[in-house]
Design an enzyme around this catalytic site. Structure first.
Site, PDB file in Angstrom:
ATOM      1  N   ASP A  27      -0.059  11.335  16.344  1.00  0.00           N
ATOM      2  CA  ASP A  27      -1.244  10.734  15.665  1.00  0.00           C
ATOM      3  C   ASP A  27      -1.292  11.036  13.651  1.00  0.00           C
ATOM      4  OD1 ASP A  27      -4.297  10.153  14.701  1.00  0.00           O
ATOM      5  OD2 ASP A  27      -4.297  11.764  15.617  1.00  0.00           O
ATOM      6  N   GLY A  30      -2.114   6.798   9.826  1.00  0.00           N
ATOM      7  CA  GLY A  30      -2.777   6.465   8.675  1.00  0.00           C
ATOM      8  C   GLY A  30      -2.744   7.172   7.714  1.00  0.00           C
ATOM      9  N   ARG A  31      -4.087   8.649   8.489  1.00  0.00           N
ATOM     10  CA  ARG A  31      -3.936   9.853   7.507  1.00  0.00           C
ATOM     11  C   ARG A  31      -2.762  10.660   6.574  1.00  0.00           C
ATOM     12  NH1 ARG A  31      -6.292  13.593  11.596  1.00  0.00           N
ATOM     13  NH2 ARG A  31      -5.658  11.841  12.969  1.00  0.00           N
ATOM     14  N   ARG A  40      -2.037   1.316   5.125  1.00  0.00           N
ATOM     15  CA  ARG A  40      -1.311   2.604   6.655  1.00  0.00           C
ATOM     16  C   ARG A  40      -0.423   1.631   7.256  1.00  0.00           C
ATOM     17  NH1 ARG A  40      -5.911   4.172   9.258  1.00  0.00           N
ATOM     18  NH2 ARG A  40      -4.385   3.212  11.479  1.00  0.00           N
ATOM     19  N   ASN A  75      -6.367   0.236  21.609  1.00  0.00           N
ATOM     20  CA  ASN A  75      -5.520   0.080  19.937  1.00  0.00           C
ATOM     21  C   ASN A  75      -6.170  -1.386  19.858  1.00  0.00           C
ATOM     22  OD1 ASN A  75      -3.061   2.034  19.753  1.00  0.00           O
ATOM     23  ND2 ASN A  75      -5.184   2.560  18.989  1.00  0.00           N
ATOM     24  N   TRP A  76      -6.723  -2.333  20.356  1.00  0.00           N
ATOM     25  CA  TRP A  76      -6.947  -3.512  20.253  1.00  0.00           C
ATOM     26  C   TRP A  76      -8.264  -4.247  19.358  1.00  0.00           C
ATOM     27  CZ3 TRP A  76      -3.176  -6.459  21.419  1.00  0.00           C
ATOM     28  CH2 TRP A  76      -2.225  -6.268  22.093  1.00  0.00           C
ATOM     29  N   ARG A  78      -8.111  -2.226  16.856  1.00  0.00           N
ATOM     30  CA  ARG A  78      -8.591  -2.468  15.373  1.00  0.00           C
ATOM     31  C   ARG A  78      -7.846  -4.005  15.042  1.00  0.00           C
ATOM     32  NH1 ARG A  78      -3.547   2.765  14.435  1.00  0.00           N
ATOM     33  NH2 ARG A  78      -5.071   4.370  15.476  1.00  0.00           N
ATOM     34  N   LEU A 202      -7.769  14.781  24.317  1.00  0.00           N
ATOM     35  CA  LEU A 202      -6.002  13.454  25.503  1.00  0.00           C
ATOM     36  C   LEU A 202      -6.462  12.187  24.824  1.00  0.00           C
ATOM     37  CD1 LEU A 202      -6.182  15.775  28.831  1.00  0.00           C
ATOM     38  CD2 LEU A 202      -4.692  15.684  26.244  1.00  0.00           C
TER      39      LEU A 202
END
Length: 247
Positions: A27, A30-31, A40, A75-76, A78, A202
């Site tokens: 994770d 992007g940040r 990104r 994630n689809w 996005r 999680l």
């Protein structure tokens, strides 16, 4: 902090406290990009480099199985261009690194329904899985279009169908029956789950398998994750006392 030259091997010797199986929620791409005022996709590219470093480090440290959460079933949602970028990076990663994995005896596995991706990506994944199937070294598991709730629902449906057909008595269904139907059935039990970027959840990843896994959260963004960060996480794991419900 241990250096690469002096880091011990984990999980390779019988009787070692391990871990044998480490999973990572990668994770913060992007940040990482936003902090640098980059698009990104630049964060995702840097994240791929972190994957390379971590896979190599895990092998050097003797970790038997490494599972990476690459693309969730959620994630689809996005933007389409980001999905295209992520798929392209996945294909590039396979093309660029498959020879190295194979030469080092790494077996590739995928959990989740990767056939939802575009045909070119599916073909590359199929080739990678077939080529490395018989390798006897470490195992690299990529979670693609994976969601733990869907995984558990699929197992429940299978058991329900078996019960309807009279193949199993529903009164004897036990945790082992469910475990045998999960995507991870042929993998070692999960010992350690790492999540980067400071988030502490999680996110629908390995919910069943995390029942007695140790959880480790770090503020480090995924593109900044490296060998020393992995050693630190494993050192933290080894400092804990695992009772599995006992005393």
């Amino acid at each position: 902090m241990a250096s690469k030259a002096t880091s011990p091997r984990f999980g390779s010797d019988r009787g070692s406290p391990g871990p044998r199986h480490v999973a990572i929620i990668m994770d913060g791409n992007g940040r990482w990009a936003k902090k640098r005022m980059l698009p990104r996709v630049a964060g995702h590219k840097a994240g791929v480099e972190a994957v390379r470093r971590t896979v190599r480090s895990a092998r050097e440290l003797g970790i038997e199985c490494l599972t990476l959460y690459a693309f969730s079933s959620e994630n689809w949602k996005r933007p389409e261009q980001e999905i295209v970028d992520l798929t392209g990076l996945l294909k590039h990663f396979i093309r660029a690194d498959l020879d190295e994995f194979h030469e080092n005896g790494v077996r590739l596995r995928v959990i989740g329904d990767y056939r939802a991706f575009e045909p070119g990506a599916v073909a590359l994944i199929d080739e990678a899985l077939a080529r490395t199937r018989d390798n006897k070294g470490s195992t690299l598991v990529i979670a693609l279009n994976y969601g733990a709730q869907d995984e558990l629902a699929r197992a429940a449906r299978t058991l329900a169908q078996q019960a309807v057909r009279g193949e199993i008595d529903p009164n004897i269904i036990a945790p082992g029956h469910i475990s045998a139907l999960l995507d991870t059935v042929d993998l070692p039990p999960l010992d350690l789950l790492i999540r980067t970027s400071g988030e502490q959840r999680l996110s629908n990843f390995l919910l069943w398998q995390c029942a007695y896994a140790e959880l480790y959260f770090t503020d480090r963004l995924w593109p900044d994750f490296d060998h020393d960060a992995l050693v630190e996480a494993i050192g933290n794991f080894r400092s804990r006392e695992r009772r599995f419900g006992g005393l």
